[in-house]
Design a protein around this motif. Structure first.
Motif, PDB file in Angstrom:
ATOM      1  N   GLU A  10      -4.296   9.017   8.691  1.00  9.39           N
ATOM      2  CA  GLU A  10      -5.264   8.727   9.749  1.00  9.39           C
ATOM      3  C   GLU A  10      -6.645   9.275   9.404  1.00  9.39           C
ATOM      4  N   ARG A  11      -6.679  10.500   8.887  1.00  8.17           N
ATOM      5  CA  ARG A  11      -7.961  11.111   8.554  1.00  8.17           C
ATOM      6  C   ARG A  11      -8.695  10.314   7.487  1.00  8.17           C
ATOM      7  N   VAL A  12      -7.980   9.933   6.437  1.00  6.30           N
ATOM      8  CA  VAL A  12      -8.615   9.193   5.339  1.00  6.30           C
ATOM      9  C   VAL A  12      -9.110   7.833   5.823  1.00  6.30           C
ATOM     10  N   VAL A  13      -8.269   7.142   6.602  1.00  9.90           N
ATOM     11  CA  VAL A  13      -8.662   5.823   7.113  1.00  9.90           C
ATOM     12  C   VAL A  13      -9.875   5.940   8.027  1.00  9.90           C
ATOM     13  N   ALA A  14      -9.860   6.915   8.943  1.00  9.82           N
ATOM     14  CA  ALA A  14     -10.974   7.087   9.868  1.00  9.82           C
ATOM     15  C   ALA A  14     -12.268   7.398   9.120  1.00  9.82           C
ATOM     16  N   GLU A  15     -12.179   8.193   8.060  1.00 10.58           N
ATOM     17  CA  GLU A  15     -13.372   8.524   7.272  1.00 10.58           C
ATOM     18  C   GLU A  15     -13.967   7.283   6.622  1.00 10.58           C
ATOM     19  N   VAL A  16     -13.114   6.430   6.070  1.00 11.89           N
ATOM     20  CA  VAL A  16     -13.607   5.227   5.398  1.00 11.89           C
ATOM     21  C   VAL A  16     -14.235   4.266   6.404  1.00 11.89           C
ATOM     22  N   VAL A  17     -13.590   4.079   7.557  1.00 12.13           N
ATOM     23  CA  VAL A  17     -14.104   3.150   8.556  1.00 12.13           C
ATOM     24  C   VAL A  17     -15.448   3.622   9.112  1.00 12.13           C
ATOM     25  N   SER A  18     -15.602   4.925   9.285  1.00  6.26           N
ATOM     26  CA  SER A  18     -16.833   5.452   9.883  1.00  6.26           C
ATOM     27  C   SER A  18     -17.970   5.606   8.878  1.00  6.26           C
ATOM     28  N   ALA A  19     -17.676   5.422   7.585  1.00  3.67           N
ATOM     29  CA  ALA A  19     -18.675   5.696   6.553  1.00  3.67           C
ATOM     30  C   ALA A  19     -19.626   4.538   6.304  1.00  3.67           C
ATOM     31  N   GLY A  20     -19.459   3.411   6.998  1.00  5.64           N
ATOM     32  CA  GLY A  20     -20.272   2.244   6.693  1.00  5.64           C
ATOM     33  C   GLY A  20     -19.679   1.512   5.514  1.00  5.64           C
ATOM     34  N   THR A  21     -20.528   1.036   4.607  1.00  2.97           N
ATOM     35  CA  THR A  21     -20.024   0.325   3.432  1.00  2.97           C
ATOM     36  C   THR A  21     -19.276   1.305   2.540  1.00  2.97           C
ATOM     37  N   PRO A  22     -17.971   1.099   2.325  1.00  5.23           N
ATOM     38  CA  PRO A  22     -17.169   2.106   1.621  1.00  5.23           C
ATOM     39  C   PRO A  22     -17.327   2.025   0.108  1.00  5.23           C
ATOM     40  N   ARG A  23     -17.174   3.159  -0.540  1.00  8.65           N
ATOM     41  CA  ARG A  23     -17.129   3.189  -1.995  1.00  8.65           C
ATOM     42  C   ARG A  23     -15.718   2.827  -2.461  1.00  8.65           C
ATOM     43  N   PRO A  24     -15.608   2.192  -3.627  1.00  6.70           N
ATOM     44  CA  PRO A  24     -14.268   1.868  -4.138  1.00  6.70           C
ATOM     45  C   PRO A  24     -13.364   3.086  -4.245  1.00  6.70           C
ATOM     46  N   SER A  25     -13.935   4.243  -4.594  1.00  5.13           N
ATOM     47  CA  SER A  25     -13.117   5.449  -4.705  1.00  5.13           C
ATOM     48  C   SER A  25     -12.523   5.843  -3.366  1.00  5.13           C
ATOM     49  N   ALA A  26     -13.283   5.644  -2.273  1.00  2.00           N
ATOM     50  CA  ALA A  26     -12.771   5.965  -0.945  1.00  2.00           C
ATOM     51  C   ALA A  26     -11.633   5.022  -0.565  1.00  2.00           C
ATOM     52  N   VAL A  27     -11.788   3.749  -0.898  1.00  2.88           N
ATOM     53  CA  VAL A  27     -10.721   2.791  -0.635  1.00  2.88           C
ATOM     54  C   VAL A  27      -9.482   3.161  -1.446  1.00  2.88           C
ATOM     55  N   GLY A  28      -9.680   3.629  -2.669  1.00  4.63           N
ATOM     56  CA  GLY A  28      -8.560   4.072  -3.490  1.00  4.63           C
ATOM     57  C   GLY A  28      -7.805   5.224  -2.853  1.00  4.63           C
ATOM     58  N   ARG A  29      -8.526   6.113  -2.161  1.00  3.14           N
ATOM     59  CA  ARG A  29      -7.855   7.219  -1.461  1.00  3.14           C
ATOM     60  C   ARG A  29      -6.975   6.692  -0.336  1.00  3.14           C
ATOM     61  N   VAL A  30      -7.429   5.650   0.344  1.00  4.76           N
ATOM     62  CA  VAL A  30      -6.613   5.053   1.399  1.00  4.76           C
ATOM     63  C   VAL A  30      -5.348   4.456   0.805  1.00  4.76           C
ATOM     64  N   VAL A  31      -5.494   3.745  -0.307  1.00  2.00           N
ATOM     65  CA  VAL A  31      -4.321   3.137  -0.949  1.00  2.00           C
ATOM     66  C   VAL A  31      -3.319   4.208  -1.345  1.00  2.00           C
ATOM     67  N   ALA A  32      -3.803   5.303  -1.919  1.00  2.00           N
ATOM     68  CA  ALA A  32      -2.897   6.373  -2.341  1.00  2.00           C
ATOM     69  C   ALA A  32      -2.188   7.011  -1.148  1.00  2.00           C
ATOM     70  N   ALA A  33      -2.945   7.273  -0.073  1.00  2.00           N
ATOM     71  CA  ALA A  33      -2.343   7.872   1.126  1.00  2.00           C
ATOM     72  C   ALA A  33      -1.353   6.913   1.779  1.00  2.00           C
ATOM     73  N   LEU A  34      -1.691   5.626   1.773  1.00  2.00           N
ATOM     74  CA  LEU A  34      -0.789   4.631   2.352  1.00  2.00           C
ATOM     75  C   LEU A  34       0.494   4.522   1.535  1.00  2.00           C
ATOM     76  N   ALA A  35       0.385   4.647   0.226  1.00  2.00           N
ATOM     77  CA  ALA A  35       1.578   4.607  -0.623  1.00  2.00           C
ATOM     78  C   ALA A  35       2.516   5.765  -0.291  1.00  2.00           C
TER      79      ALA A  35
END
Length: 251
Positions: free
Chosen positions: A13-38
């Motif tokens: 939840e924390r990682v997803v909320a950070e990416v959504v609130s950050a505006g245009t996300p960096r690919p590295s941030a999206v990668g963190r979501v993928v890793a946490a989701l895995a």
């Protein structure tokens, strides 16, 4: 929904909320979501992933925590714009964000293995795309209501249920619900929202797989898919609220 343990849920939840609130996300941030989701998918088990419970649970848990601007905050952010112009700008900027998410997730999905059944056939980057895009659009739906003079119920849990239902159906909230959310929620809006959200997320993830398969090298395709979907959702909500949906957009 009880698919997540508290320990695993907090990180995701924390990682997803950070990416959504950050505006245009960096690919590295999206990668963190993928890793946490895995990690969460492994802990929740294949059934929760395959039937959409994992995704819907995540979206429902994060939605009450989204920072949503009310009418006063939107006027302060866009002081020289009319309500209609603010609505147009909200749609435009949200589509930019979801396109960036789609591009990043489409690129990460390159070379992913597609095996299994149900949502297990969808590579994790596309599941991350589904969740992140949904939450950006949920925020858009809520702020469009505020911009066009139909505020949602104030308590975060009631507001979340109402806006989730609105996003899942792709239609604006009826003014009666917006004015007195508690009555409708007691009549079952929260339960209906949960069911509709899971169905919508499952459809969205499956659609992404169909569009980007078989190559799964669809950074550009993922970006365009999200951009068009976000604009279409925003236009329908604006029309429902009595505004004038914009027909042409600059990229």
């Amino acid at each position: 929904m009880q698919a997540m343990t508290e320990q695993g849920a907090d990180e995701l939840e924390r990682v997803v909320a950070e990416v959504v609130s950050a505006g245009t996300p960096r690919p590295s941030a999206v990668g963190r979501v993928v890793a946490a989701l895995a990690r969460r998918a492994r802990a929740a088990g294949p059934r929760a992933t395959a039937d959409g419970t994992l995704l819907a649970d995540l979206v429902e848990r994060v939605t009450p925590r989204l920072e949503l601007r009310d009418a006063a905050a939107l006027r302060a952010a866009y002081p020289d714009m009319s309500p209609q112009e603010v609505a147009d700008e909200l749609i435009r900027s949200s589509a930019v964000v979801t396109a960036a998410i789609g591009g990043a997730c489409g690129a990460l999905a390159s070379g992913a293995q597609v095996t299994g059944v149900g949502l297990l056939t969808v590579p994790l980057p596309l599941l991350a795309d589904t969740v992140l895009t949904a939450l950006v659009e949920i925020r858009l739906v809520a702020e469009l209501h505020a911009a066009l003079g139909v505020p949602l119920p104030a308590p975060p849990t009631q507001r979340a249920a109402v806006v989730l239902r609105s996003w899942a159906t792709g239609r604006a909230v009826r003014r009666g619900v917006a004015a007195d959310g508690g009555v409708d929620l007691l009549a079952g809006v929260r339960g209906e929202a949960s069911r509709l959200v899971r169905r919508r997320l499952t459809q969205r993830a499956t659609r992404s797989l169909v569009v980007l398969a078989p190559a799964l090298t669809g950074a550009l395709a993922g970006a365009e898919l999200n951009r068009r979907a976000t604009r279409a959702l925003g236009a329908q909500v604006v029309a429902d609220l009595g505004g004038r949906p914009r027909r042409r957009w600059r990229r």
